[in-house]
Design a protein around this motif. Structure first.
Motif, PDB file in Angstrom:
ATOM      1  N   GLY A  98       0.792  -1.230   0.000  1.00  0.00           N
ATOM      2  CA  GLY A  98       0.000   0.000   0.000  1.00  0.00           C
ATOM      3  C   GLY A  98       0.813   1.263   0.000  1.00  0.00           C
ATOM      4  N   THR A  99       2.091   1.171   0.385  1.00  0.00           N
ATOM      5  CA  THR A  99       2.954   2.356   0.401  1.00  0.00           C
ATOM      6  C   THR A  99       4.090   2.296  -0.625  1.00  0.00           C
ATOM      7  OG1 THR A  99       4.201   1.332   2.234  1.00  0.00           O
ATOM      8  CG2 THR A  99       2.485   2.919   2.815  1.00  0.00           C
ATOM      9  N   HIS A 100       4.298   1.119  -1.227  1.00  0.00           N
ATOM     10  CA  HIS A 100       5.371   0.942  -2.217  1.00  0.00           C
ATOM     11  C   HIS A 100       4.815   0.338  -3.515  1.00  0.00           C
ATOM     12  CE1 HIS A 100       8.765   1.302   0.824  1.00  0.00           C
ATOM     13  NE2 HIS A 100       7.752   0.982   1.621  1.00  0.00           N
ATOM     14  N   TYR A 101       3.531   0.545  -3.787  1.00  0.00           N
ATOM     15  CA  TYR A 101       2.898  -0.104  -4.938  1.00  0.00           C
ATOM     16  C   TYR A 101       3.493   0.341  -6.264  1.00  0.00           C
ATOM     17  CZ  TYR A 101       0.350   4.324  -4.764  1.00  0.00           C
ATOM     18  OH  TYR A 101       0.047   5.661  -4.689  1.00  0.00           O
ATOM     19  N   ASP A 102       4.063   1.559  -6.302  1.00  0.00           N
ATOM     20  CA  ASP A 102       4.626   2.040  -7.571  1.00  0.00           C
ATOM     21  C   ASP A 102       6.139   1.871  -7.632  1.00  0.00           C
ATOM     22  OD1 ASP A 102       5.224   3.926  -5.666  1.00  0.00           O
ATOM     23  OD2 ASP A 102       4.547   5.661  -6.839  1.00  0.00           O
ATOM     24  N   GLU A 103       6.716   1.178  -6.661  1.00  0.00           N
ATOM     25  CA  GLU A 103       8.154   0.909  -6.677  1.00  0.00           C
ATOM     26  C   GLU A 103       8.436  -0.179  -7.710  1.00  0.00           C
ATOM     27  OE1 GLU A 103      11.386  -0.915  -3.542  1.00  0.00           O
ATOM     28  OE2 GLU A 103       9.914   0.535  -2.782  1.00  0.00           O
ATOM     29  N   ASN A 104       9.345   0.100  -8.624  1.00  0.00           N
ATOM     30  CA  ASN A 104       9.659  -0.858  -9.679  1.00  0.00           C
ATOM     31  C   ASN A 104      10.613  -1.917  -9.138  1.00  0.00           C
ATOM     32  OD1 ASN A 104      10.192  -2.293 -11.970  1.00  0.00           O
ATOM     33  ND2 ASN A 104      11.206  -0.631 -13.076  1.00  0.00           N
ATOM     34  N   VAL A 105      10.073  -3.042  -8.752  1.00  0.00           N
ATOM     35  CA  VAL A 105      10.892  -4.137  -8.215  1.00  0.00           C
ATOM     36  C   VAL A 105      11.066  -5.251  -9.244  1.00  0.00           C
ATOM     37  CG1 VAL A 105      10.439  -3.713  -5.771  1.00  0.00           C
ATOM     38  CG2 VAL A 105       8.822  -5.099  -7.099  1.00  0.00           C
ATOM     39  N   LEU A 106      10.568  -5.021 -10.465  1.00  0.00           N
ATOM     40  CA  LEU A 106      10.662  -6.052 -11.505  1.00  0.00           C
ATOM     41  C   LEU A 106      11.633  -5.698 -12.617  1.00  0.00           C
ATOM     42  CD1 LEU A 106       6.966  -7.229 -11.993  1.00  0.00           C
ATOM     43  CD2 LEU A 106       8.832  -8.426 -10.839  1.00  0.00           C
ATOM     44  N   GLY A 107      12.071  -4.446 -12.655  1.00  0.00           N
ATOM     45  CA  GLY A 107      12.920  -4.042 -13.758  1.00  0.00           C
ATOM     46  C   GLY A 107      12.104  -3.878 -15.029  1.00  0.00           C
ATOM     47  N   ASP A 108      12.675  -4.250 -16.149  1.00  0.00           N
ATOM     48  CA  ASP A 108      12.025  -4.072 -17.451  1.00  0.00           C
ATOM     49  C   ASP A 108      11.210  -5.312 -17.791  1.00  0.00           C
ATOM     50  OD1 ASP A 108      11.270  -3.071 -19.884  1.00  0.00           O
ATOM     51  OD2 ASP A 108      13.150  -3.588 -20.899  1.00  0.00           O
ATOM     52  N   SER A 109      10.002  -5.391 -17.253  1.00  0.00           N
ATOM     53  CA  SER A 109       9.153  -6.554 -17.484  1.00  0.00           C
ATOM     54  C   SER A 109       8.508  -6.494 -18.865  1.00  0.00           C
ATOM     55  CB  SER A 109       8.051  -6.630 -16.424  1.00  0.00           C
ATOM     56  OG  SER A 109       7.135  -7.649 -16.730  1.00  0.00           O
ATOM     57  N   LYS A 110       8.431  -7.654 -19.514  1.00  0.00           N
ATOM     58  CA  LYS A 110       7.796  -7.746 -20.831  1.00  0.00           C
ATOM     59  C   LYS A 110       6.342  -8.221 -20.733  1.00  0.00           C
ATOM     60  CE  LYS A 110      11.716  -6.995 -23.039  1.00  0.00           C
ATOM     61  NZ  LYS A 110      12.355  -5.800 -22.528  1.00  0.00           N
ATOM     62  N   ASP A 111       5.898  -8.579 -19.542  1.00  0.00           N
ATOM     63  CA  ASP A 111       4.546  -9.096 -19.347  1.00  0.00           C
ATOM     64  C   ASP A 111       3.555  -7.931 -19.345  1.00  0.00           C
ATOM     65  OD1 ASP A 111       2.175 -10.278 -18.555  1.00  0.00           O
ATOM     66  OD2 ASP A 111       3.088 -11.466 -16.955  1.00  0.00           O
ATOM     67  N   PRO A 112       2.585  -7.922 -20.264  1.00  0.00           N
ATOM     68  CA  PRO A 112       1.613  -6.812 -20.301  1.00  0.00           C
ATOM     69  C   PRO A 112       0.804  -6.680 -19.014  1.00  0.00           C
ATOM     70  CG  PRO A 112       0.953  -8.605 -21.777  1.00  0.00           C
ATOM     71  CD  PRO A 112       2.346  -8.894 -21.348  1.00  0.00           C
ATOM     72  N   ILE A 113       0.660  -7.763 -18.257  1.00  0.00           N
ATOM     73  CA  ILE A 113      -0.057  -7.687 -16.979  1.00  0.00           C
ATOM     74  C   ILE A 113       0.642  -6.718 -16.025  1.00  0.00           C
ATOM     75  CG2 ILE A 113      -0.705  -9.007 -14.913  1.00  0.00           C
ATOM     76  CD1 ILE A 113      -1.235 -11.392 -16.710  1.00  0.00           C
ATOM     77  N   ASP A 114       1.958  -6.598 -16.147  1.00  0.00           N
ATOM     78  CA  ASP A 114       2.710  -5.733 -15.252  1.00  0.00           C
ATOM     79  C   ASP A 114       2.531  -4.252 -15.569  1.00  0.00           C
ATOM     80  OD1 ASP A 114       3.692  -7.830 -13.723  1.00  0.00           O
ATOM     81  OD2 ASP A 114       5.342  -8.199 -15.107  1.00  0.00           O
ATOM     82  N   SER A 115       1.783  -3.943 -16.622  1.00  0.00           N
ATOM     83  CA  SER A 115       1.448  -2.542 -16.894  1.00  0.00           C
ATOM     84  C   SER A 115       0.217  -2.103 -16.098  1.00  0.00           C
ATOM     85  CB  SER A 115       1.201  -2.332 -18.395  1.00  0.00           C
ATOM     86  OG  SER A 115       0.052  -3.061 -18.826  1.00  0.00           O
ATOM     87  N   LEU A 116      -0.503  -3.064 -15.511  1.00  0.00           N
ATOM     88  CA  LEU A 116      -1.661  -2.730 -14.691  1.00  0.00           C
ATOM     89  C   LEU A 116      -1.210  -2.168 -13.350  1.00  0.00           C
ATOM     90  CD1 LEU A 116      -3.824  -5.931 -15.323  1.00  0.00           C
ATOM     91  CD2 LEU A 116      -4.107  -3.682 -16.379  1.00  0.00           C
ATOM     92  N   SER A 117      -2.068  -1.379 -12.726  1.00  0.00           N
ATOM     93  CA  SER A 117      -1.736  -0.781 -11.436  1.00  0.00           C
ATOM     94  C   SER A 117      -1.633  -1.839 -10.354  1.00  0.00           C
ATOM     95  CB  SER A 117      -2.800   0.248 -11.037  1.00  0.00           C
ATOM     96  OG  SER A 117      -2.564   0.724  -9.723  1.00  0.00           O
ATOM     97  N   ALA A 118      -0.609  -1.693  -9.494  1.00  0.00           N
ATOM     98  CA  ALA A 118      -0.458  -2.571  -8.337  1.00  0.00           C
ATOM     99  C   ALA A 118      -0.967  -1.897  -7.063  1.00  0.00           C
ATOM    100  CB  ALA A 118       1.008  -2.961  -8.159  1.00  0.00           C
ATOM    101  N   ARG A 119      -1.583  -0.740  -7.194  1.00  0.00           N
ATOM    102  CA  ARG A 119      -2.092  -0.034  -6.013  1.00  0.00           C
ATOM    103  C   ARG A 119      -3.385  -0.686  -5.530  1.00  0.00           C
ATOM    104  NH1 ARG A 119      -5.951   3.664  -4.608  1.00  0.00           N
ATOM    105  NH2 ARG A 119      -5.398   5.141  -2.944  1.00  0.00           N
ATOM    106  N   PRO A 120      -3.419  -1.159  -4.288  1.00  0.00           N
ATOM    107  CA  PRO A 120      -4.688  -1.677  -3.758  1.00  0.00           C
ATOM    108  C   PRO A 120      -5.672  -0.534  -3.550  1.00  0.00           C
ATOM    109  CG  PRO A 120      -2.942  -1.799  -2.102  1.00  0.00           C
ATOM    110  CD  PRO A 120      -2.319  -1.269  -3.330  1.00  0.00           C
ATOM    111  N   ASP A 121      -6.955  -0.826  -3.693  1.00  0.00           N
ATOM    112  CA  ASP A 121      -7.974   0.206  -3.481  1.00  0.00           C
ATOM    113  C   ASP A 121      -8.286   0.395  -2.006  1.00  0.00           C
ATOM    114  OD1 ASP A 121      -8.680   0.925  -6.284  1.00  0.00           O
ATOM    115  OD2 ASP A 121      -9.121  -1.216  -6.391  1.00  0.00           O
ATOM    116  N   PHE A 122      -7.945  -0.589  -1.191  1.00  0.00           N
ATOM    117  CA  PHE A 122      -8.095  -0.472   0.261  1.00  0.00           C
ATOM    118  C   PHE A 122      -7.191  -1.492   0.928  1.00  0.00           C
ATOM    119  CE2 PHE A 122     -11.442  -3.309  -1.323  1.00  0.00           C
ATOM    120  CZ  PHE A 122     -11.313  -4.428  -0.510  1.00  0.00           C
ATOM    121  N   MET A 123      -6.943  -1.281   2.227  1.00  0.00           N
ATOM    122  CA  MET A 123      -6.102  -2.196   2.994  1.00  0.00           C
ATOM    123  C   MET A 123      -6.826  -2.607   4.271  1.00  0.00           C
ATOM    124  SD  MET A 123      -2.177  -0.781   2.740  1.00  0.00           S
ATOM    125  CE  MET A 123      -2.480   0.828   3.447  1.00  0.00           C
ATOM    126  N   VAL A 124      -6.654  -3.866   4.644  1.00  0.00           N
ATOM    127  CA  VAL A 124      -7.167  -4.407   5.904  1.00  0.00           C
ATOM    128  C   VAL A 124      -5.958  -4.996   6.627  1.00  0.00           C
ATOM    129  CG1 VAL A 124      -8.733  -6.034   7.008  1.00  0.00           C
ATOM    130  CG2 VAL A 124      -9.408  -4.906   4.862  1.00  0.00           C
TER     131      VAL A 124
END
Length: 309
Positions: A167-193
């Motif tokens: 929730g605080t590092h969702y936009d941190e690039n920990v994959l490098g140059d990924s070729k998987d189109p799924i990795d272009s989707l947002s990793a930001r959760p809409d809520f946290m529990v």
């Protein structure tokens, strides 16, 4: 022979090593990143709960409610275990079944643990898996009858640290140059529990096992601050539900208090419930007096944030 076949089938369904969801998806079907090839194997131990360690092939176990009851919400669940094991059923499967009863889709994340010798950069492996999990849920949103703008993350104890890291590092690039189109989707959760979560790695309030397993006993102050998630909150951090017990001796309640204060300072909507007793690792709290009512508070909050979208 027919009776023996039925007994064998029944045994398979009862086995704790077999998944209980509708399907189990590999997170990285084309190869696990940040990991050296190895013959190491995952370990499962079942006594009172199912404990999984040395995860080599992270997965998502998917639990979907019926279409008739589905709310469109979905939650990625991160079981706890001090970044050493995963309390996979106690803080995973059992929770997913509760969500399904509320019409909410749930996926249990079997994430890699930084103690594995196969990892190249151990501390980023759990976050890599959590980011991928959110993206996969959004990728399958239509098929799973999920609103891609209603995908949250939940974590218990060290799993709460991973969830709050996402929730605080969702936009941190920990994959490098990924070729998987799924990795272009947002990793930001809409809520946290976050349930009795590890939040800070500051010695005054930390859970030493989680901190040492993730970043090491002699981590630099920069790394300690980086993974002290109360220091990483911004106005873009997702809305949050926090739950803790005052008498938690393993993960001090100060962890939730620090995160609550950071969210409040940054104008992020937050609801917190502090119980006087409960200790640590109480799961759904079944048989624990008024503590067992905490899922009702979560259900009310999930209904509230859905209406408030």
């Amino acid at each position: 022979m027919k009776n023996l076949s039925l007994i064998a089938l029944f045994t398979i369904f009862l086995s704790p090593s077999v998944g209980f969801g509708q399907t189990i998806l590999p997170l990285w079907p084309d190869g696990v990143p940040n990991q050296n090839p190895s013959e190491e194997v995952e370990n499962k131990m079942y006594r009172d709960i199912l404990r999984i360690s040395n995860v080599q092939n992270p997965t998502l176990e998917v639990f979907l409610p019926s279409k008739k009851t589905a709310t469109g919400q979905a939650v990625v669940i991160c079981p706890g275990g001090g970044y050493s094991i995963l309390a996979y059923d106690w803080e995973g499967i059992d929770i997913a079944k509760w969500y399904n009863a509320q019409g909410i889709a749930a996926v249990v994340l079997k994430y890699r643990l930084p103690k594995s010798s196969t990892l190249i950069q151990p501390e980023i492996a759990p976050l890599q898996d959590a980011q991928k999990a959110i993206r996969l849920v959004r990728h399958h949103a239509k098929k799973w009858n999920i609103d891609p703008g209603q995908v949250g993350v939940m974590g218990f104890s060290a799993g709460g640290h991973l969830a709050s890291t996402l929730g605080t590092h969702y936009d941190e690039n920990v994959l490098g140059d990924s070729k998987d189109p799924i990795d272009s989707l947002s990793a930001r959760p809409d809520f946290m529990v976050l349930i009795y979560p590890v939040i800070t790695f500051d010695k005054k309030h930390y859970h030493a096992g989680s901190k040492n397993n993730l970043i090491g006993k002699n981590a630099s102050q920069k790394l300690i601050d980086h993974y002290s998630n109360d220091l990483q909150v911004s106005s873009q951090t997702p809305k949050t539900f926090l739950l803790h017990a005052t008498d938690d001796k393993a993960v001090p309640v100060a962890n939730s208090l620090l995160f609550y204060q950071a969210l409040e300072r940054n104008g992020v909507p937050v609801e917190m419930h502090i119980y006087p007793e409960g200790g640590h690792g109480f799961g759904l709290g079944i048989g624990r007096g008024h503590l067992q009512q905490w899922p009702d508070r979560l259900k009310q909050w999930l209904n509230h944030i859905k209406v408030g979208q």
